[in-house]
Design a protein around this motif. Structure first.
Motif, PDB file in Angstrom:
ATOM      1  N   ALA A  11      30.740  41.364  65.474  1.00 32.69           N
ATOM      2  CA  ALA A  11      31.048  40.613  64.080  1.00 32.69           C
ATOM      3  C   ALA A  11      30.522  41.452  63.124  1.00 32.69           C
ATOM      4  O   ALA A  11      29.530  41.930  62.752  1.00 32.69           O
ATOM      5  CB  ALA A  11      30.522  39.406  64.127  1.00 32.69           C
ATOM      6  N   ASN A  17      33.388  29.960  54.656  1.00 33.56           N
ATOM      7  CA  ASN A  17      32.774  30.986  55.136  1.00 33.56           C
ATOM      8  C   ASN A  17      32.645  31.833  53.800  1.00 33.56           C
ATOM      9  O   ASN A  17      33.314  31.735  53.017  1.00 33.56           O
ATOM     10  CB  ASN A  17      33.661  31.836  56.027  1.00 33.56           C
ATOM     11  CG  ASN A  17      33.818  31.349  57.299  1.00 33.56           C
ATOM     12  OD1 ASN A  17      33.749  29.892  57.488  1.00 33.56           O
ATOM     13  ND2 ASN A  17      34.086  31.880  58.623  1.00 33.56           N
ATOM     14  N   VAL A  29      23.607  43.936  64.514  1.00 35.20           N
ATOM     15  CA  VAL A  29      22.957  44.604  65.707  1.00 35.20           C
ATOM     16  C   VAL A  29      23.636  43.619  66.766  1.00 35.20           C
ATOM     17  O   VAL A  29      23.834  42.369  66.897  1.00 35.20           O
ATOM     18  CB  VAL A  29      21.284  43.981  65.697  1.00 35.20           C
ATOM     19  CG1 VAL A  29      20.782  44.311  66.929  1.00 35.20           C
ATOM     20  CG2 VAL A  29      20.747  44.718  64.583  1.00 35.20           C
ATOM     21  N   PHE A  30      23.808  44.215  68.141  1.00 36.60           N
ATOM     22  CA  PHE A  30      24.336  43.792  69.195  1.00 36.60           C
ATOM     23  C   PHE A  30      23.958  44.014  70.442  1.00 36.60           C
ATOM     24  O   PHE A  30      23.727  45.297  70.517  1.00 36.60           O
ATOM     25  CB  PHE A  30      26.046  43.801  68.859  1.00 36.60           C
ATOM     26  CG  PHE A  30      26.571  45.167  69.025  1.00 36.60           C
ATOM     27  CD1 PHE A  30      26.339  45.911  67.881  1.00 36.60           C
ATOM     28  CD2 PHE A  30      27.208  45.818  70.277  1.00 36.60           C
ATOM     29  CE1 PHE A  30      27.148  47.361  68.080  1.00 36.60           C
ATOM     30  CE2 PHE A  30      27.632  46.898  70.349  1.00 36.60           C
ATOM     31  CZ  PHE A  30      27.508  47.620  69.248  1.00 36.60           C
ATOM     32  N   PRO A  31      24.262  43.102  71.432  1.00 39.09           N
ATOM     33  CA  PRO A  31      23.902  43.932  72.782  1.00 39.09           C
ATOM     34  C   PRO A  31      24.829  44.081  73.552  1.00 39.09           C
ATOM     35  O   PRO A  31      26.111  43.582  73.278  1.00 39.09           O
ATOM     36  CB  PRO A  31      23.143  42.617  73.510  1.00 39.09           C
ATOM     37  CG  PRO A  31      23.772  41.340  72.792  1.00 39.09           C
ATOM     38  CD  PRO A  31      24.096  41.808  71.538  1.00 39.09           C
ATOM     39  N   GLN A  47      39.779  39.800  75.091  1.00 37.63           N
ATOM     40  CA  GLN A  47      41.123  39.245  74.676  1.00 37.63           C
ATOM     41  C   GLN A  47      40.551  39.106  73.152  1.00 37.63           C
ATOM     42  O   GLN A  47      40.351  37.931  72.616  1.00 37.63           O
ATOM     43  CB  GLN A  47      41.199  37.796  75.383  1.00 37.63           C
ATOM     44  CG  GLN A  47      41.593  37.901  76.833  1.00 37.63           C
ATOM     45  CD  GLN A  47      42.965  38.661  77.026  1.00 37.63           C
ATOM     46  OE1 GLN A  47      43.815  38.277  76.470  1.00 37.63           O
ATOM     47  NE2 GLN A  47      42.973  39.485  78.056  1.00 37.63           N
ATOM     48  N   ALA A  48      40.740  39.915  72.166  1.00 42.24           N
ATOM     49  CA  ALA A  48      40.277  39.899  70.873  1.00 42.24           C
ATOM     50  C   ALA A  48      41.366  40.801  70.087  1.00 42.24           C
ATOM     51  O   ALA A  48      41.804  41.884  70.830  1.00 42.24           O
ATOM     52  CB  ALA A  48      39.026  40.349  70.692  1.00 42.24           C
ATOM     53  N   SER A  49      41.129  40.436  68.813  1.00 45.35           N
ATOM     54  CA  SER A  49      42.029  41.252  68.026  1.00 45.35           C
ATOM     55  C   SER A  49      41.628  42.594  67.608  1.00 45.35           C
ATOM     56  O   SER A  49      42.375  43.621  67.243  1.00 45.35           O
ATOM     57  CB  SER A  49      42.468  40.575  66.682  1.00 45.35           C
ATOM     58  OG  SER A  49      41.234  40.250  65.971  1.00 45.35           O
ATOM     59  N   ASN A  58      32.670  35.852  52.085  1.00 42.44           N
ATOM     60  CA  ASN A  58      33.294  36.964  52.324  1.00 42.44           C
ATOM     61  C   ASN A  58      32.147  38.092  52.382  1.00 42.44           C
ATOM     62  O   ASN A  58      32.538  39.340  52.415  1.00 42.44           O
ATOM     63  CB  ASN A  58      34.109  37.151  51.125  1.00 42.44           C
ATOM     64  CG  ASN A  58      35.334  36.400  51.037  1.00 42.44           C
ATOM     65  OD1 ASN A  58      36.322  36.183  52.103  1.00 42.44           O
ATOM     66  ND2 ASN A  58      35.613  35.694  49.972  1.00 42.44           N
ATOM     67  N   GLU A 110      31.610  40.100  59.979  1.00 39.68           N
ATOM     68  CA  GLU A 110      31.476  38.870  58.863  1.00 39.68           C
ATOM     69  C   GLU A 110      30.847  37.744  59.623  1.00 39.68           C
ATOM     70  O   GLU A 110      30.804  37.551  60.852  1.00 39.68           O
ATOM     71  CB  GLU A 110      32.887  38.338  58.562  1.00 39.68           C
ATOM     72  CG  GLU A 110      33.565  39.287  57.740  1.00 39.68           C
ATOM     73  CD  GLU A 110      35.215  38.997  57.807  1.00 39.68           C
ATOM     74  OE1 GLU A 110      35.407  38.007  58.269  1.00 39.68           O
ATOM     75  OE2 GLU A 110      36.074  39.700  56.916  1.00 39.68           O
ATOM     76  N   ARG A 111      29.942  37.046  58.716  1.00 32.97           N
ATOM     77  CA  ARG A 111      29.231  35.494  59.324  1.00 32.97           C
ATOM     78  C   ARG A 111      30.122  34.727  59.325  1.00 32.97           C
ATOM     79  O   ARG A 111      30.700  34.362  58.318  1.00 32.97           O
ATOM     80  CB  ARG A 111      27.881  35.575  58.545  1.00 32.97           C
ATOM     81  CG  ARG A 111      26.912  36.854  59.069  1.00 32.97           C
ATOM     82  CD  ARG A 111      25.256  36.370  58.569  1.00 32.97           C
ATOM     83  NE  ARG A 111      24.522  37.471  59.079  1.00 32.97           N
ATOM     84  CZ  ARG A 111      23.907  38.162  58.194  1.00 32.97           C
ATOM     85  NH1 ARG A 111      24.575  38.347  56.596  1.00 32.97           N
ATOM     86  NH2 ARG A 111      22.952  39.208  58.472  1.00 32.97           N
ATOM     87  N   LYS A 112      29.965  33.723  60.284  1.00 34.86           N
ATOM     88  CA  LYS A 112      30.730  32.682  60.048  1.00 34.86           C
ATOM     89  C   LYS A 112      29.651  31.235  59.910  1.00 34.86           C
ATOM     90  O   LYS A 112      28.744  31.466  60.498  1.00 34.86           O
ATOM     91  CB  LYS A 112      31.530  32.314  61.480  1.00 34.86           C
ATOM     92  CG  LYS A 112      32.694  33.247  61.542  1.00 34.86           C
ATOM     93  CD  LYS A 112      33.294  32.727  62.918  1.00 34.86           C
ATOM     94  CE  LYS A 112      34.064  33.895  63.256  1.00 34.86           C
ATOM     95  NZ  LYS A 112      34.968  33.505  64.635  1.00 34.86           N
ATOM     96  N   GLU A 113      30.224  30.335  59.235  1.00 30.79           N
ATOM     97  CA  GLU A 113      29.459  29.185  59.271  1.00 30.79           C
ATOM     98  C   GLU A 113      30.129  28.203  60.154  1.00 30.79           C
ATOM     99  O   GLU A 113      31.360  28.010  59.874  1.00 30.79           O
ATOM    100  CB  GLU A 113      29.285  28.625  57.885  1.00 30.79           C
ATOM    101  CG  GLU A 113      28.443  29.631  57.121  1.00 30.79           C
ATOM    102  CD  GLU A 113      28.558  29.277  55.517  1.00 30.79           C
ATOM    103  OE1 GLU A 113      27.784  27.981  55.112  1.00 30.79           O
ATOM    104  OE2 GLU A 113      28.755  30.097  54.697  1.00 30.79           O
ATOM    105  N   VAL A 114      29.429  27.882  61.181  1.00 38.36           N
ATOM    106  CA  VAL A 114      30.255  27.182  62.307  1.00 38.36           C
ATOM    107  C   VAL A 114      30.220  25.871  62.364  1.00 38.36           C
ATOM    108  O   VAL A 114      30.139  25.096  63.427  1.00 38.36           O
ATOM    109  CB  VAL A 114      29.899  27.782  63.349  1.00 38.36           C
ATOM    110  CG1 VAL A 114      30.195  29.362  63.541  1.00 38.36           C
ATOM    111  CG2 VAL A 114      28.416  27.576  63.700  1.00 38.36           C
TER     112      VAL A 114
END
Lengths: 232, 415
Positions: free
Chosen positions: A164, A181, A190-192, A138-140, A183, A166-170
């Protein structure tokens, strides 16, 4: 005579070292399991002060609990499928051994890298003892994938949220500053990706998808192919 | 020959190992440590904590920080009630040097995962910690049995963190809030509810004009009958909602926009990580995490509702094995169940003198109930511990000639 006594004593000593605790009715349930699944070693009748250790051949397994003070719950380790010797050690001394079978994992984990142009490469692929990514995210924006066999038939299809970029500061600072955040775009992501370990699977096709409902064939037809990767 | 050497050189430069080697500290015969294991990874949400900038001498500190992070989960609802949904593993990665890089200050350390704070000189926010070698992070996490989320704790007390596929956090004060917030994204698929993006005043009040957001905690639909969390909005609540901190309504702002988009409550963990989850996010998290738990993990007494009927003549003794064997991972590691009140109840009518006793494994009586008057039911309540097993013994007041069947109801509840 002296030598004979020494040899006899040495023999007895060696024999005593090999004496093992009676194995009684101990059993492993189930005797076959995939990595990550629980196996119960029942009726062990072991009261260890040093802690029991379980090995599958030479690989240690996580002891995650006890069974009524009379057995152990262990996680089958992530080792190649096949028959292995399960050993229970008490302070290094073997108190139980039996043969069990490790089944193939249900999933494979691929660690992938996506570069700034969207091109994806595989960094590693290994058996994975957890579950695989299934269903549609469920993602845009989604990273959709199909698994195909040698004839090009789709065996499985699913999607995950698009990696992702973009990196988020959460978080906020303890003193109350609000989140910010940047830009900054990440050049390489890198993702699994966890896919089912399917017999006959030879290829994975990766697609860039919007937020459409990918359970609908029309939405699936609109997907933009990114890449095909061999998973043979 | 020269060409061959050139070719070999190119090949050598091109063919890199798929993963570099990360040095880890083994835990006995395991390459990881079990922080919390509730069952097979295929059914649980697996979290892996790895560390960067922790030398071999600092691994104990790393272990403590992981424990603090896990405690933060235990302290926040709904994690608190649904820890049964998680497996938590720890991989002890050993770095050569302590700390991580601060490019802004010209500080560089030799660490296993190449983590650093952001470099403002190239437009990065300093507080955004990242790794220049994410593949090494995944390699380290791969030592654990499984992972759905990888948290990298860096050995530095300057406030900072960042999240993409991996989650990074320093070990500064309150770092554990990052864990709970980020899990909101990863587990519940929740959106950030911040109403700005840069938040330095230059982007305040941005208007959202996009489609309906896919996340459950943001909407642009202002129709209370059809909006996502309309069932939680009371008829008297005005829309848009502007007052009542705990009121569920449609509060303007979220998803980095100030207007044109709504969030459920004024505050939420997804807006301010020091706050609890709002009702909508709580419900979503609960739905997802409940699915990772067995029914007996969530409500252990369900097991006992199905307790076997026992044949009974003049005396029956049986044992309550607790944890209860049919549930492989029951009871869960639920902190609210650290002390449990067990209630053993027989609704059958018993003869005077019948006795119910709970004994520990050594046979010592911990609690006892007697039928004082013929025809009374037997009820016994005692406080137990979830890590112990108990024997429950029943003895009739007089020998019975007929075989009967007892169906005791045993419930366990947190204090």
């Amino acid at each position: 005579m002296k030598n004979f006594v020494i040899m006899l004593l040495a023999g007895l000593l060696l024999a005593s070292c090999k004496v093992q605790a009676p194995q009684g009715n101990a059993e492993v349930i189930p005797p076959k399991a995939s990595p990550g699944e629980l196996m119960l070693i029942q009726n062990l009748n072991a009261k260890s002060e040093k802690g029991l250790e379980v090995l599958f051949d030479k690989t240690g397994a996580a002891v995650v609990g006890t069974l009524d003070s009379n057995g152990l719950k262990v996680l089958a380790p992530n080792i190649p499928a096949g028959k292995v010797k399960l050993r229970v050690l008490d302070g290094g001394r073997e108190i139980f051994t039996t043969e069990v079978e490790i089944l193939a994992t249900q999933a494979l984990q691929m660690v992938m890298q996506m570069d700034a142009s969207g091109k994806i490469s595989t960094l590693s692929k290994m058996p994975y003892s957890g579950g695989f990514d299934q269903g549609f995210a469920q993602a845009s924006r989604q990273l959709s994938y199909d698994i195909l066999n040698e004839k090009g038939q789709v065996l499985f299809s699913a999607s995950v949220a698009y990696p992702a970029t973009e990196r988020k500061e959460v978080f906020e600072k303890p003193e109350g500053d609000n989140i910010r955040n940047t830009n900054e775009k990440v050049q390489n992501v890198v993702f699994p990706l966890k896919i089912p370990n399917m017999e006959g699977a030879t290829m994975i096709r990766l697609y860039d998808s919007g937020g459409d409902d990918l359970s609908q064939s029309a939405a699936r037809a609109k997907r933009k192919l990114i890449q095909e990767i061999s998973i043979r | 020959m020269k060409n061959l050497i050139t070719l070999l050189s190119i090949l050598a430069a091109t063919i890199q190992p798929m993963f570099a080697q990360v040095t880890i500290q083994a835990n006995g015969s395991l390459n990881y440590a079990i922080v919390l294991c509730n069952g097979p990874s295929s059914t649980k949400y697996d979290l892996v904590f790895i560390g960067d900038g922790f030398t071999s001498a600092e691994q104990t500190m790393f272990n403590q920080k992981v424990d603090e992070a896990v405690q933060a989960m235990r302290d926040l609802t709904p994690y608190r009630e649904t820890m049964c949904s998680f497996n938590i593993w720890r991989v002890n990665v050993v770095s050569t040097q302590s700390g991580v890089d601060h490019p802004k200050d010209g500080i560089f350390k030799n660490t296993a995962l190449d983590c650093r704070y952001g470099n403002p000189a190239i437009g990065q926010a300093e507080r955004c910690i990242q790794s220049d070698s994410p593949a090494k992070c995944y390699e380290a996490a791969g030592y654990a049995p499984a992972y759905d989320a990888v948290f990298v704790l860096v050995n530095d007390t300057q406030w900072g963190g960042c999240a993409g596929g991996l989650v990074f956090s320093s070990i500064s004060t309150n770092f554990s809030q990052i864990i709970t917030h980020e899990l909101g994204h990863k587990v519940g698929g929740l959106a950030d509810e911040y109403d700005c993006y840069v938040c330095d005043g230059t982007d305040a009040g941005r208007i959202y004009t996009g489609p309906e957001p896919s996340q459950v905690n943001l909407t642009k639909n202002t129709n209370r009958a059809t909006t996502k969390w309309g069932d939680l909005i009371l008829p008297a609540t005005p829309i848009p909602t502007t007052s009542g901190a705990s009121t569920v309504g449609l509060w303007a702002g979220g998803g980095y926009y100030g207007t044109g988009i709504y969030r459920p409550q004024q505050t939420c963990q997804m807006k301010s990580s020091s706050q609890p989850f709002c009702a909508v996010c709580h419900r979503t998290m609960r739905d997802v995490m409940d699915d990772r738990c067995t029914i007996c993990e969530l409500r252990p007494w369900f097991c006992f509702d199905r307790f076997i009927a026992v044949p009974w003549y003049d005396r029956i003794r049986w044992r309550i094995p607790w944890p209860w064997p049919p549930c492989l991972s029951c009871p869960p590691d639920r902190p609210d169940f650290s002390d449990v009140i067990f209630e053993v109840r027989f609704d059958e009518k018993f003869l005077e003198g019948s006795q119910l006793a709970v004994k520990d494994e050594n046979g010592e009586i911990l609690a006892k109930a007697d039928v004082q008057k013929n025809g009374e039911p037997l009820v016994l309540t005692f406080k137990g511990n979830r890590f112990k097993s108990y024997n429950v013994e029943f003895e009739s007041g007089k020998p019975q000639s007929a075989k009967i069947t007892l169906k005791p109801t045993i419930t366990a509840r947190a204090q």
